[in-house]
Design a protein around this motif. Structure first.
Motif, PDB file in Angstrom:
ATOM      1  N   PRO A   1       0.801  -1.241   0.000  1.00 33.45           N
ATOM      2  CA  PRO A   1       0.000   0.000   0.000  1.00 33.45           C
ATOM      3  C   PRO A   1       0.824   1.276   0.000  1.00 33.45           C
ATOM      4  CG  PRO A   1      -0.881  -1.580   1.575  1.00 33.45           C
ATOM      5  CD  PRO A   1       0.434  -2.128   1.121  1.00 33.45           C
ATOM      6  N   SER A   2       1.911   1.338   0.754  1.00 37.19           N
ATOM      7  CA  SER A   2       2.668   2.583   0.859  1.00 37.19           C
ATOM      8  C   SER A   2       3.452   2.894  -0.409  1.00 37.19           C
ATOM      9  CB  SER A   2       3.615   2.526   2.064  1.00 37.19           C
ATOM     10  OG  SER A   2       4.546   1.482   1.920  1.00 37.19           O
ATOM     11  N   ARG A   3       3.804   1.869  -1.187  1.00 31.18           N
ATOM     12  CA  ARG A   3       4.597   2.084  -2.402  1.00 31.18           C
ATOM     13  C   ARG A   3       3.726   2.212  -3.649  1.00 31.18           C
ATOM     14  NH1 ARG A   3      10.091  -1.572  -2.037  1.00 31.18           N
ATOM     15  NH2 ARG A   3      10.768  -0.816   0.022  1.00 31.18           N
ATOM     16  N   GLU A   4       2.516   1.648  -3.605  1.00 30.33           N
ATOM     17  CA  GLU A   4       1.648   1.679  -4.776  1.00 30.33           C
ATOM     18  C   GLU A   4       0.265   2.188  -4.388  1.00 30.33           C
ATOM     19  OE1 GLU A   4       2.554  -1.823  -7.593  1.00 30.33           O
ATOM     20  OE2 GLU A   4       2.932  -2.617  -5.585  1.00 30.33           O
ATOM     21  N   ARG A   5       0.265   3.321  -3.709  1.00 26.16           N
ATOM     22  CA  ARG A   5      -0.976   3.852  -3.151  1.00 26.16           C
ATOM     23  C   ARG A   5      -2.002   4.190  -4.225  1.00 26.16           C
ATOM     24  NH1 ARG A   5      -1.372   9.321   0.579  1.00 26.16           N
ATOM     25  NH2 ARG A   5      -3.644   9.336   0.791  1.00 26.16           N
ATOM     26  N   VAL A   6      -1.574   4.822  -5.312  1.00 28.97           N
ATOM     27  CA  VAL A   6      -2.515   5.227  -6.364  1.00 28.97           C
ATOM     28  C   VAL A   6      -3.113   4.000  -7.032  1.00 28.97           C
ATOM     29  CG1 VAL A   6      -2.758   6.435  -8.560  1.00 28.97           C
ATOM     30  CG2 VAL A   6      -1.353   7.426  -6.740  1.00 28.97           C
ATOM     31  N   ARG A   7      -2.271   3.020  -7.327  1.00 28.73           N
ATOM     32  CA  ARG A   7      -2.767   1.798  -7.953  1.00 28.73           C
ATOM     33  C   ARG A   7      -3.755   1.083  -7.034  1.00 28.73           C
ATOM     34  NH1 ARG A   7       0.886  -3.569  -8.705  1.00 28.73           N
ATOM     35  NH2 ARG A   7      -0.756  -4.965  -9.474  1.00 28.73           N
ATOM     36  N   LEU A   8      -3.432   1.028  -5.746  1.00 27.86           N
ATOM     37  CA  LEU A   8      -4.299   0.343  -4.797  1.00 27.86           C
ATOM     38  C   LEU A   8      -5.618   1.081  -4.594  1.00 27.86           C
ATOM     39  CD1 LEU A   8      -4.605  -2.004  -2.777  1.00 27.86           C
ATOM     40  CD2 LEU A   8      -3.598  -0.505  -1.041  1.00 27.86           C
ATOM     41  N   ALA A   9      -5.587   2.409  -4.699  1.00 29.55           N
ATOM     42  CA  ALA A   9      -6.783   3.221  -4.444  1.00 29.55           C
ATOM     43  C   ALA A   9      -7.956   2.808  -5.333  1.00 29.55           C
ATOM     44  CB  ALA A   9      -6.472   4.703  -4.654  1.00 29.55           C
ATOM     45  N   ARG A  10      -7.667   2.310  -6.539  1.00 27.39           N
ATOM     46  CA  ARG A  10      -8.731   1.894  -7.451  1.00 27.39           C
ATOM     47  C   ARG A  10      -9.352   0.564  -7.026  1.00 27.39           C
ATOM     48  NH1 ARG A  10      -8.541   5.142 -11.806  1.00 27.39           N
ATOM     49  NH2 ARG A  10      -6.609   6.283 -12.180  1.00 27.39           N
ATOM     50  N   ARG A  11      -8.724  -0.117  -6.072  1.00 30.98           N
ATOM     51  CA  ARG A  11      -9.194  -1.449  -5.675  1.00 30.98           C
ATOM     52  C   ARG A  11      -9.801  -1.458  -4.272  1.00 30.98           C
ATOM     53  NH1 ARG A  11      -4.494  -5.659  -7.275  1.00 30.98           N
ATOM     54  NH2 ARG A  11      -6.261  -7.106  -7.071  1.00 30.98           N
ATOM     55  N   ILE A  12      -9.789  -0.306  -3.593  1.00 30.18           N
ATOM     56  CA  ILE A  12     -10.313  -0.251  -2.227  1.00 30.18           C
ATOM     57  C   ILE A  12     -11.348   0.857  -2.079  1.00 30.18           C
ATOM     58  CG2 ILE A  12      -8.126  -1.116  -1.283  1.00 30.18           C
ATOM     59  CD1 ILE A  12      -7.527   1.714  -0.299  1.00 30.18           C
ATOM     60  N   GLY A  13     -12.213   0.702  -1.097  1.00 37.33           N
ATOM     61  CA  GLY A  13     -13.158   1.745  -0.708  1.00 37.33           C
ATOM     62  C   GLY A  13     -12.992   1.995   0.779  1.00 37.33           C
ATOM     63  N   VAL A  14     -13.141   3.246   1.190  1.00 34.91           N
ATOM     64  CA  VAL A  14     -12.885   3.610   2.584  1.00 34.91           C
ATOM     65  C   VAL A  14     -13.991   4.526   3.095  1.00 34.91           C
ATOM     66  CG1 VAL A  14     -11.242   4.621   4.201  1.00 34.91           C
ATOM     67  CG2 VAL A  14     -10.399   3.501   2.142  1.00 34.91           C
ATOM     68  N   VAL A  15     -14.482   4.237   4.303  1.00 31.85           N
ATOM     69  CA  VAL A  15     -15.397   5.142   5.005  1.00 31.85           C
ATOM     70  C   VAL A  15     -14.785   5.386   6.376  1.00 31.85           C
ATOM     71  CG1 VAL A  15     -17.709   5.490   5.939  1.00 31.85           C
ATOM     72  CG2 VAL A  15     -17.413   4.253   3.781  1.00 31.85           C
ATOM     73  N   PHE A  16     -14.280   6.595   6.583  1.00 31.35           N
ATOM     74  CA  PHE A  16     -13.587   6.937   7.815  1.00 31.35           C
ATOM     75  C   PHE A  16     -14.506   7.661   8.783  1.00 31.35           C
ATOM     76  CE2 PHE A  16      -9.157   6.604   5.965  1.00 31.35           C
ATOM     77  CZ  PHE A  16      -8.749   5.634   6.865  1.00 31.35           C
ATOM     78  N   GLY A  17     -15.394   6.930   9.414  1.00 33.06           N
ATOM     79  CA  GLY A  17     -16.197   7.476  10.499  1.00 33.06           C
ATOM     80  C   GLY A  17     -16.799   8.824  10.189  1.00 33.06           C
ATOM     81  N   GLN A  18     -16.448   9.817  11.000  1.00 33.90           N
ATOM     82  CA  GLN A  18     -17.052  11.135  10.859  1.00 33.90           C
ATOM     83  C   GLN A  18     -16.274  12.045   9.919  1.00 33.90           C
ATOM     84  OE1 GLN A  18     -18.686  12.893  14.446  1.00 33.90           O
ATOM     85  NE2 GLN A  18     -18.444  10.968  15.542  1.00 33.90           N
ATOM     86  N   ARG A  19     -15.318  11.497   9.179  1.00 39.68           N
ATOM     87  CA  ARG A  19     -14.577  12.293   8.191  1.00 39.68           C
ATOM     88  C   ARG A  19     -15.099  11.927   6.810  1.00 39.68           C
ATOM     89  NH1 ARG A  19      -8.266  12.100  10.234  1.00 39.68           N
ATOM     90  NH2 ARG A  19      -8.653  12.889  12.342  1.00 39.68           N
ATOM     91  N   THR A  20     -15.873  12.795   6.226  1.00 44.73           N
ATOM     92  CA  THR A  20     -16.521  12.481   4.970  1.00 44.73           C
ATOM     93  C   THR A  20     -15.565  12.552   3.790  1.00 44.73           C
ATOM     94  OG1 THR A  20     -18.408  13.017   3.549  1.00 44.73           O
ATOM     95  CG2 THR A  20     -17.228  14.879   4.570  1.00 44.73           C
ATOM     96  N   THR A  21     -15.827  11.722   2.787  1.00 43.34           N
ATOM     97  CA  THR A  21     -15.083  11.786   1.525  1.00 43.34           C
ATOM     98  C   THR A  21     -15.890  12.535   0.467  1.00 43.34           C
ATOM     99  OG1 THR A  21     -16.009   9.639   0.888  1.00 43.34           O
ATOM    100  CG2 THR A  21     -13.858   9.628   1.963  1.00 43.34           C
ATOM    101  N   LEU A  22     -17.057  13.040   0.855  1.00 45.91           N
ATOM    102  CA  LEU A  22     -17.923  13.781  -0.060  1.00 45.91           C
ATOM    103  C   LEU A  22     -17.533  15.262  -0.078  1.00 45.91           C
ATOM    104  CD1 LEU A  22     -21.254  12.143   1.134  1.00 45.91           C
ATOM    105  CD2 LEU A  22     -19.962  11.546  -0.925  1.00 45.91           C
ATOM    106  N   TRP A  23     -17.985  15.972  -1.119  1.00 48.34           N
ATOM    107  CA  TRP A  23     -17.691  17.399  -1.228  1.00 48.34           C
ATOM    108  C   TRP A  23     -18.748  18.200  -0.453  1.00 48.34           C
ATOM    109  CZ3 TRP A  23     -15.938  13.837  -4.483  1.00 48.34           C
ATOM    110  CH2 TRP A  23     -14.636  13.981  -4.955  1.00 48.34           C
ATOM    111  N   TRP A  24     -18.292  18.944   0.521  1.00 46.33           N
ATOM    112  CA  TRP A  24     -19.132  19.536   1.552  1.00 46.33           C
ATOM    113  C   TRP A  24     -20.234  20.430   0.998  1.00 46.33           C
ATOM    114  CZ3 TRP A  24     -19.832  17.784   6.105  1.00 46.33           C
ATOM    115  CH2 TRP A  24     -20.341  18.576   7.143  1.00 46.33           C
ATOM    116  N   ASP A  25     -19.922  21.264   0.014  1.00 45.48           N
ATOM    117  CA  ASP A  25     -20.892  22.256  -0.470  1.00 45.48           C
ATOM    118  C   ASP A  25     -21.667  21.805  -1.711  1.00 45.48           C
ATOM    119  OD1 ASP A  25     -20.450  24.362   1.450  1.00 45.48           O
ATOM    120  OD2 ASP A  25     -18.492  24.635   0.536  1.00 45.48           O
ATOM    121  N   LEU A  26     -21.374  20.613  -2.197  1.00 48.79           N
ATOM    122  CA  LEU A  26     -22.053  20.126  -3.395  1.00 48.79           C
ATOM    123  C   LEU A  26     -23.212  19.204  -3.022  1.00 48.79           C
ATOM    124  CD1 LEU A  26     -19.090  19.227  -5.780  1.00 48.79           C
ATOM    125  CD2 LEU A  26     -20.472  21.297  -5.765  1.00 48.79           C
ATOM    126  N   PRO A  27     -24.235  19.151  -3.875  1.00 53.60           N
ATOM    127  CA  PRO A  27     -25.295  18.159  -3.656  1.00 53.60           C
ATOM    128  C   PRO A  27     -24.692  16.756  -3.738  1.00 53.60           C
ATOM    129  CG  PRO A  27     -25.994  19.808  -5.254  1.00 53.60           C
ATOM    130  CD  PRO A  27     -24.539  20.025  -5.027  1.00 53.60           C
TER     131      PRO A  27
END
Length: 346
Positions: free
Chosen positions: A87-113
């Motif tokens: 993961p630390s060496r191929e983070r971008v490549r791995l990002a396409r294969r994983i999904g993450v929900v970090f509790g109260q830290r949203t991955t959504l855009w705050w001001d967009l619908p």
């Protein structure tokens, strides 16, 4: 060799450590540097398609582990592989294969619908439009997001946003899903809906799920296996029933009667508290509440009742203490993961 083909080690950690250097002022001109070992020699394997609970008290090292698994943090020692990738060496490549929900830290855009956030997710991950639409429609239907799609993310309640984040994490068809408190802020009905959705995703798509939560009901209803981390060390790896046996934990039945009465005496439970017509009875966490409820309803003027789950911190504290005692105690006693066979049943 690509570890993604190894059913016994789709996610692999071998002796993983994470040490932070913390500076602290000790005088006007002096500063002291000390090491904080957030993760201390953790090893485990998760097969493809498994749904595993990863729990522990606050500050135990759960989030640090997840951040290393996603490549956000680099381990100080040991080896990590996720689907055959470092993961630390191929983070971008791995990002396409994983999904993450970090509790109260949203991955959504705050001001967009919400809808616009999902469009950006599609572009970010370069998801073919037909596949994105099919995934979005399914998530919107199962998580009941239809009425929320045109609402700015900042106007959503915590529970609504959590459902929105879970959908966003699955739009690019990840192979691995990391969930941190996925049912936080949800009412009982919404919690049941999210759990059913996660079961479907795991069963139908074979998504590997690593779940951290403080709600033991999440673990009970979703996971066959639970791992417990405390002070950066893996102290338990096995089934939930074994965890309750190791910790000697109890659930509490809260009973409301029509009127005050002597403490309720029924087989399989013990009275712990009485306040007017309300009584509290403790029973083993691994036991079913149904027989107790049936006995009480048959013998007492019952108005209402509820079941309180054991607190995770309390379960872990009991397990930690009992495990240390069984293995002879000592500061390093819980340094390996124990299973249900290590400690006798209470």
């Amino acid at each position: 060799m690509d570890g993604s083909g190894d059913v016994d080690g789709f996610i692999e950690l071998d002796g993983v450590e994470k040490v932070f250097r913390v500076r602290r002022r000790t005088g006007r001109w002096r500063r002291e540097v000390r090491e904080v070992r957030a993760v201390d020699g953790i090893s485990f394997r998760v097969p493809r398609g498994a749904m595993v609970g990863y729990i522990g008290p606050n500050g135990a090292g759960k989030s640090t582990t997840i951040k290393m698994l996603t490549g956000v943090l680099t381990p100080s020692g040991g080896r990590i592989r996720v689907a055959g990738t470092d993961p630390s060496r191929e983070r971008v490549r791995l990002a396409r294969r994983i999904g993450v929900v970090f509790g109260q830290r949203t991955t959504l855009w705050w001001d967009l619908p919400l809808r616009e956030s999902y469009v950006l997710v599609r572009r970010l991950y370069r998801v073919p439009e037909a596949r994105w639409r099919a995934n979005l429609e399914r998530c919107v239907e199962l998580l009941e997001l239809g009425a929320l799609l045109d609402v700015p993310v900042r106007q959503l309640s915590l529970g609504q946003r959590m459902r929105g984040d879970i959908a966003a994490a699955l739009l690019h068809d990840p192979e691995v899903l990391y969930l941190d408190e996925p049912t936080i802020g949800l009412d009982v009905v919404s919690k049941a809906r999210v759990r059913e959705f996660l079961r479907n995703v795991n069963a139908e798509r074979g998504v590997t799920v690593l779940l951290t939560t403080h709600d033991l009901t999440d673990i009970e209803q979703l996971c066959d296996r639970v791992m417990v981390i405390d002070h950066g060390r893996l102290v338990y790896d096995g089934g939930l029933e074994g965890l309750h046996r190791v910790g000697g934990s109890e659930r509490v039945l809260v009973v409301d009667l029509e009127r005050e009465a002597e403490p309720i005496r029924v087989e399989g439970a013990r009275p712990v508290r009485v306040e007017g017509p309300r009584q509290w009875l403790a029973f083993p966490a691994g036991a079913s509440a149904a027989p107790l409820v049936a006995r009480i309803a048959a013998e007492y003027p019952l108005v209402d009742l509820s079941v309180r789950e054991p607190d995770i911190e309390d379960v872990i504290a009991r397990m930690y203490e009992r495990g240390a005692a069984v293995r002879g105690g000592g500061e390093d006693a819980p340094s390996r993961a124990v299973d249900a066979g290590d400690v006798p049943t209470a």
